[in-house]
Write a protein that holds these residues in place. Structure first.
Motif, PDB file in Angstrom:
ATOM      1  N   SER A  48       0.762  -1.124   0.078  1.00  0.00           N
ATOM      2  CA  SER A  48       0.017   0.088   0.053  1.00  0.00           C
ATOM      3  C   SER A  48       0.793   1.054   0.109  1.00  0.00           C
ATOM      4  O   SER A  48       2.393   1.258   0.176  1.00  0.00           O
ATOM      5  CB  SER A  48      -0.951   0.272   1.159  1.00  0.00           C
ATOM      6  N   GLY A  49       0.352   2.383  -0.204  1.00  0.00           N
ATOM      7  CA  GLY A  49       1.159   3.566  -0.267  1.00  0.00           C
ATOM      8  C   GLY A  49       1.535   3.905   1.313  1.00  0.00           C
ATOM      9  O   GLY A  49       2.623   4.205   1.653  1.00  0.00           O
TER      10      GLY A  49
ATOM     11  N   HIS B 283       1.114  13.697   5.482  1.00  0.00           N
ATOM     12  CA  HIS B 283      -0.107  12.584   5.607  1.00  0.00           C
ATOM     13  C   HIS B 283       0.495  11.754   6.652  1.00  0.00           C
ATOM     14  O   HIS B 283       1.875  11.592   6.956  1.00  0.00           O
ATOM     15  CB  HIS B 283       0.172  11.780   4.328  1.00  0.00           C
TER      16      HIS B 283
ATOM     17  N   SER C  47       0.940   8.530   6.973  1.00  0.00           N
ATOM     18  CA  SER C  47       1.774   7.460   6.561  1.00  0.00           C
ATOM     19  C   SER C  47       3.334   8.144   6.678  1.00  0.00           C
ATOM     20  O   SER C  47       4.140   7.168   6.880  1.00  0.00           O
ATOM     21  CB  SER C  47       1.583   6.679   5.570  1.00  0.00           C
TER      22      SER C  47
ATOM     23  N   ASP D 257       4.383  15.880   1.142  1.00  0.00           N
ATOM     24  CA  ASP D 257       3.385  15.459   0.309  1.00  0.00           C
ATOM     25  C   ASP D 257       3.396  16.554  -1.203  1.00  0.00           C
ATOM     26  O   ASP D 257       3.969  17.507  -0.729  1.00  0.00           O
ATOM     27  CB  ASP D 257       1.859  15.886   0.786  1.00  0.00           C
TER      28      ASP D 257
ATOM     29  N   SER E 225      -3.961  16.605   0.685  1.00  0.00           N
ATOM     30  CA  SER E 225      -5.119  16.004   0.281  1.00  0.00           C
ATOM     31  C   SER E 225      -6.300  16.890   0.793  1.00  0.00           C
ATOM     32  O   SER E 225      -7.426  16.399   0.474  1.00  0.00           O
ATOM     33  CB  SER E 225      -5.103  14.484   0.777  1.00  0.00           C
TER      34      SER E 225
ATOM     35  N   ASP F 233       5.928  12.552  -1.913  1.00  0.00           N
ATOM     36  CA  ASP F 233       4.547  11.792  -1.749  1.00  0.00           C
ATOM     37  C   ASP F 233       3.731  12.120  -2.686  1.00  0.00           C
ATOM     38  O   ASP F 233       3.035  13.343  -2.767  1.00  0.00           O
ATOM     39  CB  ASP F 233       4.017  11.725  -0.304  1.00  0.00           C
TER      40      ASP F 233
ATOM     41  N   ALA G 295       0.743  10.800  -3.906  1.00  0.00           N
ATOM     42  CA  ALA G 295      -0.053   9.714  -3.803  1.00  0.00           C
ATOM     43  C   ALA G 295      -1.442  10.429  -4.733  1.00  0.00           C
ATOM     44  O   ALA G 295      -2.120   9.806  -5.496  1.00  0.00           O
ATOM     45  CB  ALA G 295      -0.555   9.694  -2.445  1.00  0.00           C
ATOM     46  N   HIS G 296      -1.512  11.846  -4.668  1.00  0.00           N
ATOM     47  CA  HIS G 296      -2.583  12.375  -5.178  1.00  0.00           C
ATOM     48  C   HIS G 296      -2.374  13.214  -6.491  1.00  0.00           C
ATOM     49  O   HIS G 296      -3.127  13.553  -7.361  1.00  0.00           O
ATOM     50  CB  HIS G 296      -3.365  13.336  -4.415  1.00  0.00           C
TER      51      HIS G 296
ATOM     52  N   LYS H 184      -5.435   5.085  -5.666  1.00  0.00           N
ATOM     53  CA  LYS H 184      -6.321   6.317  -5.872  1.00  0.00           C
ATOM     54  C   LYS H 184      -6.660   6.393  -7.491  1.00  0.00           C
ATOM     55  O   LYS H 184      -7.274   5.404  -8.017  1.00  0.00           O
ATOM     56  CB  LYS H 184      -5.281   7.534  -5.677  1.00  0.00           C
TER      57      LYS H 184
ATOM     58  N   GLY I  40      -2.014  -0.976  -3.490  1.00  0.00           N
ATOM     59  CA  GLY I  40      -0.570  -1.179  -3.607  1.00  0.00           C
ATOM     60  C   GLY I  40       0.128   0.270  -3.513  1.00  0.00           C
ATOM     61  O   GLY I  40      -0.450   1.324  -3.716  1.00  0.00           O
TER      62      GLY I  40
END
Ligand code: PMP
Length: 395
Positions: free
Chosen positions: A107-108, A135, A137, A178, A182, A207, A209-210, A241, A247
């Motif tokens: 996962s992230g 974030h 994490s 980040d 988010s 990061d 992620a977005h 996402k 993942g």
């Protein structure tokens, strides 16, 4: 059992403080419309930016992988062996991100946990220099590392410079942030961060992620958006996402990625991602490599929704991304909007309140996707106009 009574008390307290999270049950696949408790509602709160979570090509890839490879990966890769699908996905991700190599995690969250705790440890003469709104994490990864951290103010490059200056004698410095935040959809100023990283000989870890699937050429992410591939050491990403699966991964220089394979704790101590998920992620990368059509649709929808909300008089903060924070400021107003959107308009949209965001900055966070139609989004605009007037929020 009396020894567990404290748990009941804790839950009661969460409810009393309004911090108890109610989790809605979906009875359909993720998509622009979902069925929740038997009711069909317009889904405005998923990170499924490109609508890939139930895309036919991705479903087919997962089914084919089950038939060819089964459902389980057996164990961690250092014990049960790497399946060829894992290697294929890592190579595809590295190529897509224009980096030398990539390592896959479950996962992230695990990617941040594994990479940050391996890149700096408490035995090093080093420090994390971490953005204020990072974030959870990232925060947990730094905690697991045990190395010291200093925090710089949100988007404040003067403050980042000050922290680097204070720590310039440390052997290892990692700036971690980040790329897209988010809750607000604002972007980290990666070009200035890269310059400072170079000046102070610090590693730079972003990061994304977005960012991926959304920013950059065909959704290659925030580093590609700024064309800084050779200036950012590590790009972490999630497959949950825009890619629509599950993942996470970290992409960067070959040797550094090899090091993470030797030292990344979730890589070494948690079983590898399952074949259908990996195959589905490969299909998602392939879709983006072939065409930027979905990314363009996402942006077209984003502009339509955000321009419409601004025209109605709503404040959307500083977003530069499909993440659309409709600022309502007051916590109770935001909760009321979310509840009434759901009950009266069949719109599933989340209220984001303290402690996730500072007090007095409560909002509804809307997330348009490439899978929404213009009619769907016009329906949201009409609901926000109507409800805004009914509640007296819009004059
Ligand atoms: N980083 C950021 C910025 C995120 O928003 C998220 C997801 N909430 C993660 C990491 C973790 O990703 P995943 O859901 O794949 O564990």
């Amino acid at each position: 059992m009396a020894k567990l009574d404290w748990i009941r008390e804790e839950l009661k307290e969460l409810k009393e403080k309004g911090l108890y999270v109610t989790i809605r049950k979906l009875e359909s696949s993720q998509g622009p419309w979902v069925v929740v408790d038997g009711k069909r509602v317009l889904n405005m709160c998923s990170n499924n930016y490109l609508g890939l979570a139930a895309h036919p090509k991705i479903k087919e890839a997962a089914i084919r992988a089950i038939l060819d490879y089964g459902v389980g990966a057996g164990a961690v890769r250092t014990i049960a062996g790497t399946m060829e699908l894992h290697v294929e996905l890592e190579e595809k991700l590295a190529k897509f991100k224009k980096r030398e190599a990539a390592i896959l995690f479950q996962s992230g969250y695990n990617a941040n946990l594994g990479a940050l705790s391996a890149l700096l440890t408490k035995k090093d003469n080093g420090v994390f220099i971490s953005e204020e709104l990072n974030h959870a994490s990232i925060i947990d990864g730094m905690r697991l590392s045990g190395a010291p951290k200093v925090i710089y103010k949100h988007l404040d490059m003067e403050d980042l410079k000050k922290r680097l200056e204070e720590n310039k004698d440390k052997e290892k410095k990692i700036i971690v942030s980040d790329g897209v935040f988010s809750m607000d959809g604002d972007l980290a100023p990666v070009p200035e961060m890269a310059e400072l990283a170079e000046q102070y000989d610090a590693m730079l870890y972003i990061d994304d992620a977005h960012g991926e699937g959304v920013l950059g050429d065909s959704g290659r992410g925030i580093v590609d958006h700024f064309k800084l591939h050779d200036k950012v050491d590590f790009e972490m990403g999630t497959l949950s996402k825009a890619f629509g699966v599950i993942g996470g991964y970290v992409a960067g220089p070959e040797e550094a990625i090899e090091y993470l394979r030797q030292r990344g704790r979730p890589f070494l101590f948690s079983s590898a991602p399952n074949p259908p998920d990996v195959a589905a992620a490969i299909a998602a990368v392939e879709i983006l490599q072939k065409s930027d059509e979905l990314v363009r649709k996402l942006w077209d929808n984003t502009h339509f929704l955000q321009n419409g909300l601004r025209d109605l008089g709503y404040d959307l903060g500083n977003t530069k991304h499909p993440i659309t924070p409709v600022m309502l400021y007051d916590e109770k107003t935001a909760q009321e909007f979310s509840r009434r959107l759901y009950d009266e308009y069949n719109i599933f949209a989340q209220a984001i309140v303290y402690p996730t965001v500072p007090l007095g900055t409560a909002r509804i966070r809307l997330e348009p996707s490439a899978a929404h139609s213009k009619e769907d989004l016009q329906y949201v605009l009409d609901a926000f106009e109507d409800l805004g007037k009914k509640t007296g929020f819009l004059k």
